[in-house]
Write a protein that holds these residues in place. Structure first.
Motif, short mmCIF file in Angstrom:
data_model
loop_
_atom_site.label_atom_id
_atom_site.label_comp_id
_atom_site.label_asym_id
_atom_site.label_seq_id
_atom_site.Cartn_x
_atom_site.Cartn_y
_atom_site.Cartn_z
N THR A 61 0.83 -1.20 0.00
CA THR A 61 0.00 0.00 0.00
C THR A 61 0.86 1.25 0.00
N VAL A 62 1.79 1.34 0.95
CA VAL A 62 2.57 2.57 1.14
C VAL A 62 3.51 2.83 -0.03
N VAL A 63 4.28 1.80 -0.43
CA VAL A 63 5.24 1.98 -1.51
C VAL A 63 4.54 2.23 -2.83
N PHE A 64 3.48 1.48 -3.08
CA PHE A 64 2.77 1.66 -4.36
C PHE A 64 2.30 3.10 -4.53
N PHE A 65 1.59 3.63 -3.53
CA PHE A 65 1.03 4.96 -3.70
C PHE A 65 2.10 6.05 -3.64
N TRP A 66 3.20 5.82 -2.95
CA TRP A 66 4.29 6.79 -2.94
C TRP A 66 4.83 6.98 -4.36
N PHE A 67 5.11 5.87 -5.05
CA PHE A 67 5.67 5.96 -6.39
C PHE A 67 4.60 6.27 -7.44
N TYR A 68 3.40 5.78 -7.23
CA TYR A 68 2.33 6.03 -8.19
C TYR A 68 2.07 7.53 -8.32
N LEU A 69 1.96 8.23 -7.21
CA LEU A 69 1.62 9.65 -7.24
C LEU A 69 2.75 10.51 -7.81
N GLN A 70 3.95 9.94 -7.95
CA GLN A 70 5.05 10.67 -8.56
C GLN A 70 5.12 10.46 -10.08
N GLY A 71 4.30 9.54 -10.60
CA GLY A 71 4.34 9.21 -12.01
C GLY A 71 3.70 10.28 -12.88
N ALA A 72 4.23 10.45 -14.09
CA ALA A 72 3.74 11.48 -15.01
C ALA A 72 2.32 11.21 -15.48
N ARG A 73 1.89 9.93 -15.46
CA ARG A 73 0.56 9.58 -15.99
C ARG A 73 -0.37 9.10 -14.87
N ALA A 74 -0.11 9.54 -13.67
CA ALA A 74 -0.86 9.03 -12.51
C ALA A 74 -2.36 9.31 -12.59
N PHE A 75 -2.75 10.36 -13.26
CA PHE A 75 -4.17 10.73 -13.28
C PHE A 75 -4.83 10.49 -14.63
N GLU A 76 -4.20 9.63 -15.45
CA GLU A 76 -4.84 9.18 -16.68
C GLU A 76 -5.76 8.01 -16.37
N VAL A 77 -6.73 7.81 -17.25
CA VAL A 77 -7.82 6.90 -16.92
C VAL A 77 -7.38 5.45 -16.70
N THR A 78 -6.50 4.91 -17.55
CA THR A 78 -6.13 3.51 -17.40
C THR A 78 -5.25 3.26 -16.19
N PRO A 79 -4.21 4.07 -15.94
CA PRO A 79 -3.48 3.89 -14.68
C PRO A 79 -4.39 4.03 -13.45
N LEU A 80 -5.36 4.94 -13.50
CA LEU A 80 -6.28 5.09 -12.38
C LEU A 80 -7.14 3.83 -12.21
N ALA A 81 -7.57 3.24 -13.32
CA ALA A 81 -8.36 2.00 -13.24
C ALA A 81 -7.54 0.88 -12.61
N LEU A 82 -6.28 0.78 -13.00
CA LEU A 82 -5.41 -0.26 -12.43
C LEU A 82 -5.09 0.03 -10.97
N ALA A 83 -4.95 1.31 -10.63
CA ALA A 83 -4.73 1.67 -9.23
C ALA A 83 -5.95 1.31 -8.38
N LEU A 84 -7.15 1.40 -8.97
CA LEU A 84 -8.36 1.00 -8.26
C LEU A 84 -8.36 -0.50 -8.00
N VAL A 85 -7.97 -1.28 -9.01
CA VAL A 85 -7.86 -2.73 -8.82
C VAL A 85 -6.87 -3.03 -7.70
N TRP A 86 -5.74 -2.34 -7.72
CA TRP A 86 -4.72 -2.52 -6.70
C TRP A 86 -5.28 -2.20 -5.30
N THR A 87 -6.01 -1.10 -5.21
CA THR A 87 -6.59 -0.68 -3.93
C THR A 87 -7.57 -1.72 -3.39
N ILE A 88 -8.40 -2.27 -4.28
CA ILE A 88 -9.34 -3.30 -3.86
C ILE A 88 -8.59 -4.54 -3.38
N HIS A 89 -7.57 -4.94 -4.15
CA HIS A 89 -6.82 -6.15 -3.80
C HIS A 89 -6.15 -6.01 -2.44
#
Length: 261
Positions: A61-89
């Motif tokens: 949880t901690v490492v994923f979101f730390w690096f995810y929010l630093q990514g250039a495409r963090a707020f594009e629709v497909t990365p957000l969809a995959l981040a949602l799957v990750w959050t549920i898992h």
């Protein structure tokens, strides 16, 4: 799937991950996974399983979101969809599952600190690689990817695996009386336990296979292989353990794949 991104740090850690997958598989051939019913003092201090599981999964949880929010495409629709799957898992695996464990009074310390530390390494690496991959090194993960058969099929496989895991773990959890001081293991019945001894492991592997297909990336393949290296041998160990402990154990159950093995 490209075998390298051109980023030395990412590619090196990805290679380390595949190396750890091989280490996990080879190690499991010579030793039982030292947690739960196979806990051993030889692997260092044992922790309460609630604490051990939670700490082990926390980096995902901690490492994923730390690096995810630093990514250039963090707020594009497909990365957000995959981040949602990750959050549920990891909402289930990293938070609900460990905190909902029922621990019998005579089995309060069954999670090796060595397993916890190795697990933290894996979940941290897993979180870093996927967060970075989604937001920086996966040009195919555009909006159009959500209509791609690999995403749709992978998501369907993933959801089937997640359902099987959650359902099987719920059956296992309700077998145990946390106030009991005696024997705290019973034969599980219901759901996919009709067919295999460890449907929760089959569900986890199915989910990660779907995740690898859905993301179409090597970080997903890596976590599938690490999980298989740990869970498949443990499923066979558990299958033998059930037969040895319970003389009336159903003889028609397989270890992990219905009707096959």
């Amino acid at each position: 799937m490209a075998w390298y991104t051109g980023n030395e740090t990412f590619d090196t850690w990805l290679a380390v991950g595949f190396g750890f997958a091989a280490f996990t598989l080879l190690g499991s051939l010579f030793a039982k996974s030292p947690y739960g019913r196979f806990a051993s003092d030889k692997m260092g201090v044992n922790l309460n399983p609630k604490l051990g599981w939670w700490l082990m999964e926390l980096p995902a949880t901690v490492v994923f979101f730390w690096f995810y929010l630093q990514g250039a495409r963090a707020f594009e629709v497909t990365p957000l969809a995959l981040a949602l799957v990750w959050t549920i898992h990891y909402g289930n695996r990293g938070w609900f599952f460990p905190l909902s464990l029922r621990v019998a009074r005579n089995r309060s310390s069954t999670f090796s600190i060595t397993v916890m530390l190795l697990g933290m390494f894996v979940t941290g690496l897993h979180g870093y690689l996927n967060a970075t991959f989604f937001t920086q090194y996966a040009p195919h993960l555009t909006g159009a990817w959500l209509a791609d058969p690999r995403f749709i099929g992978g998501l369907a496989v993933y959801l089937c695996g997640l359902f099987l895991t959650v359902r099987s773990e719920a059956i296992m959890r309700h077998l145990r009386d946390p106030n009991a001081a005696g024997q705290d293991y019973k034969i599980p019945y219901g759901g996919a336990f009709r067919y295999v001894s460890s449907p929760q492991y089959l569900g986890e592997l199915t989910a990660w296979a779907g995740f690898a297909l859905m993301t179409w990336g090597l970080p997903g393949v890596m976590i599938f292989l690490i999980s298989a290296g740990n869970l498949v041998p443990r499923a066979f160990q558990s299958h033998r353990w059930y037969h040895e402990r319970f003389p009336g154990y159903p003889s028609d159950r397989k270890a992990i794949i219905p009707f096959i093995i």
